[in-house]
Design a protein around this motif. Sequence first.
Motif, PDB file in Angstrom:
ATOM      1  N   CYS A   1      -7.380   4.791   3.680  1.00 59.54           N
ATOM      2  CA  CYS A   1      -6.165   4.427   4.403  1.00 59.54           C
ATOM      3  C   CYS A   1      -5.536   5.684   5.022  1.00 59.54           C
ATOM      4  O   CYS A   1      -5.363   6.701   4.354  1.00 59.54           O
ATOM      5  CB  CYS A   1      -5.172   3.746   3.465  1.00 59.54           C
ATOM      6  SG  CYS A   1      -3.617   3.304   4.266  1.00 59.54           S
TER       7      CYS A   1
ATOM      8  N   CYS B   1       0.861  -1.183   0.000  1.00 64.18           N
ATOM      9  CA  CYS B   1       0.000   0.000   0.000  1.00 64.18           C
ATOM     10  C   CYS B   1       0.898   1.234   0.000  1.00 64.18           C
ATOM     11  O   CYS B   1       1.886   1.307   0.720  1.00 64.18           O
ATOM     12  CB  CYS B   1      -0.892  -0.015   1.240  1.00 64.18           C
ATOM     13  SG  CYS B   1      -1.887   1.477   1.457  1.00 64.18           S
TER      14      CYS B   1
ATOM     15  N   CYS C   1      -4.626  -0.061   0.360  1.00 67.92           N
ATOM     16  CA  CYS C   1      -5.245  -1.208   1.010  1.00 67.92           C
ATOM     17  C   CYS C   1      -6.747  -0.984   1.168  1.00 67.92           C
ATOM     18  O   CYS C   1      -7.528  -1.926   1.150  1.00 67.92           O
ATOM     19  CB  CYS C   1      -4.590  -1.492   2.358  1.00 67.92           C
ATOM     20  SG  CYS C   1      -4.701  -0.137   3.544  1.00 67.92           S
ATOM     21  N   ARG C   2      -7.115   0.256   1.320  1.00 63.35           N
ATOM     22  CA  ARG C   2      -8.519   0.668   1.329  1.00 63.35           C
ATOM     23  C   ARG C   2      -8.571   2.151   0.984  1.00 63.35           C
ATOM     24  O   ARG C   2      -7.578   2.865   1.098  1.00 63.35           O
ATOM     25  CB  ARG C   2      -9.180   0.374   2.677  1.00 63.35           C
ATOM     26  CG  ARG C   2      -8.539   1.072   3.839  1.00 63.35           C
ATOM     27  CD  ARG C   2      -9.182   0.632   5.131  1.00 63.35           C
ATOM     28  NE  ARG C   2      -8.981   1.629   6.158  1.00 63.35           N
ATOM     29  CZ  ARG C   2      -8.845   1.362   7.423  1.00 63.35           C
ATOM     30  NH1 ARG C   2      -8.902   0.114   7.837  1.00 63.35           N
ATOM     31  NH2 ARG C   2      -8.671   2.315   8.296  1.00 63.35           N
TER      32      ARG C   2
ATOM     33  N   TYR D   1      -3.147  -7.423  -5.474  1.00 62.95           N
ATOM     34  CA  TYR D   1      -3.604  -6.596  -6.590  1.00 62.95           C
ATOM     35  C   TYR D   1      -3.754  -7.476  -7.839  1.00 62.95           C
ATOM     36  O   TYR D   1      -2.778  -8.080  -8.292  1.00 62.95           O
ATOM     37  CB  TYR D   1      -2.612  -5.460  -6.857  1.00 62.95           C
ATOM     38  CG  TYR D   1      -3.158  -4.425  -7.804  1.00 62.95           C
ATOM     39  CD1 TYR D   1      -3.894  -3.356  -7.335  1.00 62.95           C
ATOM     40  CD2 TYR D   1      -2.963  -4.547  -9.180  1.00 62.95           C
ATOM     41  CE1 TYR D   1      -4.416  -2.420  -8.203  1.00 62.95           C
ATOM     42  CE2 TYR D   1      -3.485  -3.616 -10.048  1.00 62.95           C
ATOM     43  CZ  TYR D   1      -4.214  -2.550  -9.554  1.00 62.95           C
ATOM     44  OH  TYR D   1      -4.745  -1.629 -10.414  1.00 62.95           O
TER      45      TYR D   1
ATOM     46  N   VAL E   1      -0.965  -5.759  -0.211  1.00 62.25           N
ATOM     47  CA  VAL E   1      -2.285  -5.756  -0.836  1.00 62.25           C
ATOM     48  C   VAL E   1      -2.238  -6.714  -2.015  1.00 62.25           C
ATOM     49  O   VAL E   1      -1.294  -6.665  -2.808  1.00 62.25           O
ATOM     50  CB  VAL E   1      -2.646  -4.336  -1.348  1.00 62.25           C
ATOM     51  CG1 VAL E   1      -3.971  -4.333  -2.064  1.00 62.25           C
ATOM     52  CG2 VAL E   1      -2.620  -3.329  -0.225  1.00 62.25           C
TER      53      VAL E   1
END
Length: 174
Positions: free
Chosen positions: A134, A68, A130-131, A77, A75
């Motif tokens: 973040c 991230c 990651c979100r 991907y 993460v």
Amino acid sequence: MLVNLVDVFTKDGCVQEMDVPYEAERFSCVYGNFSIQEKSPVTLRLSHLGQLKALAEGSIKLTLALACDRCLKDVEYPFDFTFRLKLVSPDYAGADKDDYEFSFLEGNHLNVDELIRAEILFNWPEKVLCREDCKGICKVCGQNLNDGACGCDDFVPDPRMAIIKDLMNANKEV
């Protein structure tokens, strides 16, 4: 892995379909060294386009473990892409040679690993998170702020006010 293109380059109407294994376990580039979590074989279709010319069409699905950009957490991907290349043999001397790709060829063999490497780099994300919300890491202690506040003093004074602060400190009575 190298795929022989001699038949596709020379035989009229020749079409070859195959699944080629992508054998790499890691992906290395200028961005770092990344683990490949999941991968499918490269689905490849090779078609004769004319004397010493071929069309390569294919697809692959990969999942890489990327960090991230804010908190450095791994993460997964996904990369899911298709490609379509017009290839020409190194022996081809036609005037339209510039309209064809030959950088992934080693003689009359297609280097599938180099082709996939180029496609991954071409499809590389600008930012990996990651979100969406973040919070990153603390610039003082390095704690992941998504796990909770660390309590560090993160006040950064405005550098434009440094001269005024220096004047105030110089005129302060002790």
